[in-house]
Design a protein around this motif. Structure first.
Motif, PDB file in Angstrom:
ATOM      1  N   ALA A  84      45.132  20.305  13.982  1.00  0.00           N
ATOM      2  CA  ALA A  84      46.288  19.550  14.479  1.00  0.00           C
ATOM      3  C   ALA A  84      46.566  19.759  15.958  1.00  0.00           C
ATOM      4  O   ALA A  84      46.992  18.831  16.652  1.00  0.00           O
ATOM      5  CB  ALA A  84      47.532  19.907  13.664  1.00  0.00           C
ATOM      6  N   GLY A  85      46.326  20.977  16.451  1.00  0.00           N
ATOM      7  CA  GLY A  85      46.710  21.293  17.821  1.00  0.00           C
ATOM      8  C   GLY A  85      46.044  20.431  18.865  1.00  0.00           C
ATOM      9  O   GLY A  85      46.625  20.150  19.922  1.00  0.00           O
ATOM     10  N   GLU A  86      44.835  19.980  18.599  1.00  0.00           N
ATOM     11  CA  GLU A  86      44.097  19.213  19.605  1.00  0.00           C
ATOM     12  C   GLU A  86      44.609  17.796  19.776  1.00  0.00           C
ATOM     13  O   GLU A  86      44.252  17.117  20.740  1.00  0.00           O
ATOM     14  CB  GLU A  86      42.614  19.172  19.229  1.00  0.00           C
ATOM     15  N   TYR A  87      45.443  17.323  18.839  1.00  0.00           N
ATOM     16  CA  TYR A  87      45.961  15.963  18.954  1.00  0.00           C
ATOM     17  C   TYR A  87      47.255  15.911  19.784  1.00  0.00           C
ATOM     18  O   TYR A  87      47.840  14.861  19.941  1.00  0.00           O
ATOM     19  CB  TYR A  87      46.239  15.382  17.568  1.00  0.00           C
ATOM     20  N   GLY A  88      47.695  17.041  20.286  1.00  0.00           N
ATOM     21  CA  GLY A  88      48.937  17.090  21.039  1.00  0.00           C
ATOM     22  C   GLY A  88      48.799  16.497  22.432  1.00  0.00           C
ATOM     23  O   GLY A  88      47.771  15.940  22.820  1.00  0.00           O
ATOM     24  N   THR A 173      45.237  13.261   9.425  1.00  0.00           N
ATOM     25  CA  THR A 173      45.873  11.968   9.174  1.00  0.00           C
ATOM     26  C   THR A 173      47.177  11.846   9.949  1.00  0.00           C
ATOM     27  O   THR A 173      47.469  10.807  10.546  1.00  0.00           O
ATOM     28  CB  THR A 173      46.134  11.790   7.671  1.00  0.00           C
ATOM     29  N   ALA A 174      47.966  12.923   9.938  1.00  0.00           N
ATOM     30  CA  ALA A 174      49.265  12.909  10.623  1.00  0.00           C
ATOM     31  C   ALA A 174      49.127  13.104  12.127  1.00  0.00           C
ATOM     32  O   ALA A 174      50.024  12.737  12.887  1.00  0.00           O
ATOM     33  CB  ALA A 174      50.166  13.995  10.046  1.00  0.00           C
ATOM     34  N   ARG A 175      48.023  13.731  12.557  1.00  0.00           N
ATOM     35  CA  ARG A 175      47.766  14.041  13.963  1.00  0.00           C
ATOM     36  C   ARG A 175      48.813  14.976  14.555  1.00  0.00           C
ATOM     37  O   ARG A 175      49.094  14.942  15.757  1.00  0.00           O
ATOM     38  CB  ARG A 175      47.668  12.769  14.797  1.00  0.00           C
ATOM     39  N   LEU A 181      52.824  20.599   7.393  1.00  0.00           N
ATOM     40  CA  LEU A 181      53.457  21.864   7.017  1.00  0.00           C
ATOM     41  C   LEU A 181      54.788  21.634   6.315  1.00  0.00           C
ATOM     42  O   LEU A 181      55.132  22.336   5.357  1.00  0.00           O
ATOM     43  CB  LEU A 181      53.662  22.747   8.251  1.00  0.00           C
ATOM     44  N   ALA A 182      55.534  20.625   6.776  1.00  0.00           N
ATOM     45  CA  ALA A 182      56.825  20.319   6.156  1.00  0.00           C
ATOM     46  C   ALA A 182      56.668  19.790   4.740  1.00  0.00           C
ATOM     47  O   ALA A 182      57.568  19.938   3.908  1.00  0.00           O
ATOM     48  CB  ALA A 182      57.588  19.304   7.017  1.00  0.00           C
ATOM     49  N   ILE A 183      55.526  19.191   4.450  1.00  0.00           N
ATOM     50  CA  ILE A 183      55.276  18.658   3.105  1.00  0.00           C
ATOM     51  C   ILE A 183      54.600  19.688   2.212  1.00  0.00           C
ATOM     52  O   ILE A 183      55.033  19.935   1.081  1.00  0.00           O
ATOM     53  CB  ILE A 183      54.400  17.390   3.188  1.00  0.00           C
ATOM     54  N   LEU A 184      53.543  20.314   2.718  1.00  0.00           N
ATOM     55  CA  LEU A 184      52.694  21.154   1.874  1.00  0.00           C
ATOM     56  C   LEU A 184      53.303  22.509   1.547  1.00  0.00           C
ATOM     57  O   LEU A 184      53.185  22.982   0.409  1.00  0.00           O
ATOM     58  CB  LEU A 184      51.331  21.341   2.543  1.00  0.00           C
ATOM     59  N   GLY A 242      41.770  11.396   6.969  1.00  0.00           N
ATOM     60  CA  GLY A 242      41.711  12.110   8.231  1.00  0.00           C
ATOM     61  C   GLY A 242      40.573  11.622   9.113  1.00  0.00           C
ATOM     62  O   GLY A 242      40.733  11.475  10.329  1.00  0.00           O
ATOM     63  N   TYR A 243      39.431  11.345   8.484  1.00  0.00           N
ATOM     64  CA  TYR A 243      38.288  10.849   9.256  1.00  0.00           C
ATOM     65  C   TYR A 243      38.581   9.475   9.861  1.00  0.00           C
ATOM     66  O   TYR A 243      38.237   9.210  11.021  1.00  0.00           O
ATOM     67  CB  TYR A 243      37.047  10.770   8.377  1.00  0.00           C
ATOM     68  N   VAL A 244      39.205   8.596   9.081  1.00  0.00           N
ATOM     69  CA  VAL A 244      39.536   7.266   9.576  1.00  0.00           C
ATOM     70  C   VAL A 244      40.465   7.372  10.777  1.00  0.00           C
ATOM     71  O   VAL A 244      40.253   6.719  11.818  1.00  0.00           O
ATOM     72  CB  VAL A 244      40.171   6.412   8.469  1.00  0.00           C
ATOM     73  N   ARG A 245      41.502   8.211  10.652  1.00  0.00           N
ATOM     74  CA  ARG A 245      42.444   8.379  11.767  1.00  0.00           C
ATOM     75  C   ARG A 245      41.755   9.036  12.966  1.00  0.00           C
ATOM     76  O   ARG A 245      42.009   8.663  14.122  1.00  0.00           O
ATOM     77  CB  ARG A 245      43.611   9.228  11.303  1.00  0.00           C
ATOM     78  N   HIS A 246      40.898  10.012  12.689  1.00  0.00           N
ATOM     79  CA  HIS A 246      40.194  10.692  13.775  1.00  0.00           C
ATOM     80  C   HIS A 246      39.276   9.732  14.514  1.00  0.00           C
ATOM     81  O   HIS A 246      39.187   9.757  15.751  1.00  0.00           O
ATOM     82  CB  HIS A 246      39.396  11.861  13.191  1.00  0.00           C
ATOM     83  N   SER A 247      38.574   8.886  13.777  1.00  0.00           N
ATOM     84  CA  SER A 247      37.626   7.961  14.403  1.00  0.00           C
ATOM     85  C   SER A 247      38.327   6.899  15.237  1.00  0.00           C
ATOM     86  O   SER A 247      37.706   6.300  16.119  1.00  0.00           O
ATOM     87  CB  SER A 247      36.762   7.303  13.330  1.00  0.00           C
TER      88      SER A 247
END
Length: 250
Positions: A84-88, A173-175, A181-184, A242-247
C-alpha cells in the motif's frame, strides 16, 4: 527470468529497509508466543482448580493454535504495508515502475515476496507457539505429533499466508492502507465472531475468508478442504482485483 528475480530481490530489499514491514513480522512472533505462554498457564490453573470458566470443548491440542489467531492481525498489517505504501503521494510506485516497467512482473514479485516472507515467519512461530502452550499446560499438554496436530500446523501456515495475500490484494485494490486495515482488522478480531452468534448470519459467516480458513487450523476438522477452497477463492479474487487496479495505475 533474470529480470523477474531482479524484481524479487528488489522487493526483498524493500521489506528489509522499510521498518513497518519487518516490525509487523516481529510483532506477530512476539504476540503469538507470549499469548501462548499466558494462555497455557491460565488454562492449566483453570484445569487444576476445576474452574467452571474452562471451555467445555477444551482440548490441549486445539488450545495450541489459539495464540496465532490473536497474532494474525500483525500478518494482515504486513500484507497491507508490503504493497500500500507505494501508492501514496510520495511517488514510490513510479520509481518501482521505472526499475520494473512490466507491471505484471512487479505484481508477481510483490505477491511472491509477501507470501514467502509470511511462510518463513509463520511456520516456525506456529510450531513454537504450539510447543509453548503445551509446555505451559504441563501434565495437561499434548505432544506435537498428536493425531491431527501436524496437519493443523501445516494448515495454520497455509491459512496465515493466504490471509496475508488476501490483505495485500485488498490493499492493491484500495491503493491505500487505511481502507483494508479498517475493514480486515475488525473483521478478524471480532466481526465474524459476532456474526456467527446471530441466527440470521450464522450460516452465511462460514463463507467469510477468516472463518472458512480457520478450519485449516482446527485439529482433525472434516471441513478443512471446504475452508481451504473458500479461502483460496477469496484470496484469488482479491489478488485479481488488485492486479487490475495495479495495471491501470497512473
Amino acid at each position: 527470468m533474470t529480470e523477474t528475480w531482479a524484481a524479487v530481490r528488489g522487493e526483498w530489499a524493500k521489506l528489509r529497509c522499510v521498518r513497518g514491514t519487518w516490525v509487523t513480522l516481529l510483532l506477530f512472533a512476539v504476540v503469538s508466543v507470549l499469548l501462548a505462554a499466558l494462555a497455557g498457564r491460565s488454562t492449566r490453573a483453570a484445569i487444576e482448580s476445576e474452574s467452571p470458566l474452562l471451555r467445555a470443548d477444551f482440548t490441549p491440542e486445539q488450545a495450541g493454535f489459539d495464540a496465532v489467531l490473536y497474532g494474525q492481525p500483525a500478518l494482515i498489517a504486513f500484507g497491507v504495508l508490503m504493497v500500500a505504501g507505494e501508492y501514496g503521494s510520495g511517488g514510490l510506485m513510479r520509481v518501482s515502475l521505472l526499475a520494473v516497467p512490466r507491471r505484471g512482473r512487479l505484481f508477481a514479485a510483490k505477491t511472491l515476496v509477501t507470501g514467502a516472507a509470511t511462510i518463513a515467519v509463520a511456520a516456525p512461530v506456529t510450531a513454537l507457539s504450539y510447543l509453548t502452550t503445551q509446555r505451559a499446560l504441563g501434565p495437561h499438554g499434548a505432544p506435537i505429533d498428536a493425531p491431527g496436530v501436524p496437519g493443523a500446523l501445516a494448515g495454520a501456515v497455509v491459512y496465515l499466508t493466504l490471509m496475508a495475500l488476501f490483505a495485500a490484494g485488498i490493499a492493491m485494490t484500495a491503493r491505500n492502507a487505511v481502507v483494508p486495515l479498517a475493514i480486515l482488522l475488525p473483521m478478524v478480531l471480532v466481526g465474524t465472531h459476532l456474526l456467527s452468534l446471530l441466527g440470521a448470519t450464522k450460516d452465511l459467516v462460514r463463507y467469510f475468508p477468516d472463518r472458512a480458513g480457520a478450519e485449516l487450523l482446527t485439529v482433525a476438522s472434516s471441513d478443512a478442504p471446504t475452508g481451504l477452497a473458500v479461502l483460496v477463492t477469496w484470496t484469488a479474487a482479491a489478488l485479481a482485483c488488485g492486479y487490475v487496479r495495479h495495471s491501470r495505475w497512473e
